[in-house]
Design an enzyme around this catalytic site. Structure first.
Site, mmCIF file in Angstrom:
data_model
loop_
_atom_site.group_PDB
_atom_site.id
_atom_site.type_symbol
_atom_site.label_atom_id
_atom_site.label_comp_id
_atom_site.label_asym_id
_atom_site.label_seq_id
_atom_site.Cartn_x
_atom_site.Cartn_y
_atom_site.Cartn_z
ATOM 1 N N ASP A 124 0.684 -1.178 0.053
ATOM 2 C CA ASP A 124 0.007 0.161 -0.167
ATOM 3 C C ASP A 124 0.880 1.271 0.232
ATOM 4 O OD1 ASP A 124 -1.978 -1.506 0.259
ATOM 5 O OD2 ASP A 124 -2.801 -0.932 2.158
ATOM 6 N N HIS A 177 3.763 -2.134 2.935
ATOM 7 C CA HIS A 177 3.688 -0.880 2.367
ATOM 8 C C HIS A 177 5.070 -0.649 1.801
ATOM 9 C CE1 HIS A 177 0.928 -1.017 5.681
ATOM 10 N NE2 HIS A 177 0.153 0.099 4.938
#
Length: 203
Positions: free
Chosen positions: A34, A173
């Site tokens: 992400d 991430h």
């Protein structure tokens, strides 16, 4: 545990979303990343994934894709999937439906995908009703918490070992917050998952 693995009551609140992929025949996990793409992390992450011959799904912030379109193209060129993560990383609970959906739509001008993941994993019912018309909402079964300054890389790796299970959609991430932990925890996680018989799928 509430953060690392969303409880059943939370999953029931959003039955339209995908939290885990049920597959009785294969022992699969799904790596997702992400908040990128950014030049400080994403290229190095792509090289790492190539080393292990693993593909993932990148949920991208539209503003980052706008700034670094070459990284968006490179993620696709290397065989990964992409998803929409809003234009400005908005938190759904803090925004009205109209503004939130408009922000997602703006991001879709830069990110060609029918997948959507809400930042922070929260949405209002009105936002869900609007978004499911055009997107498959993808949540997660395991949040590694690689972004947390309270954890070190070994803690992140332990989260993977403790909470990974067949069908898990796992969140890392490609962000500056994750950088101090990502490139230590992710290789260990991939190796451990492979040693324990997991295959890697894309959404």
């Amino acid at each position: 545990m509430f953060i690392e693995r969303p409880p059943e009551w939370l999953r029931r609140k959003c039955p339209e979303a995908l939290f885990r992929v049920e597959d009785e025949e294969r022992k699969m996990v799904y790596l997702t990343f992400d908040d990128g793409p950014i030049p400080e992390v994403t290229p190095r992450l792509l090289d790492l994934l190539d080393t292990y011959d693993v593909k993932g799904t990148f949920f991208m912030v539209g503003d980052n894709v706008k700034k670094y379109p070459h990284l968006y193209k490179e993620v696709l060129r290397r065989g990964h999937m992409v998803g929409n993560h809003t234009m400005h990383h908005l938190q759904g609970l803090k925004e009205n439906c109209e503004r939130y959906v408009a922000d997602v739509k703006e991001a879709s001008g830069y990110i060609s995908s029918g997948l959507f993941r809400p930042p922070h994993g929260w949405l209002k019912k009105s936002q869900v009703r609007n978004l499911v018309k055009n997107y498959r909402i993808v949540m997660y079964d395991l949040v590694t918490r690689d972004y947390s300054r309270r954890l070190n890389a070994d803690d992140v790796f332990e989260n993977v070992k403790r909470y990974a299970r067949p069908g898990s959609i796992i969140v890392f991430h490609d962000s500056l917050k994750s950088l101090p932990r990502l490139f230590d925890a992710l290789p260990k996680s991939i190796e451990w998952l492979k040693e324990n018989g997991y295959e890697f799928g894309v959404l």
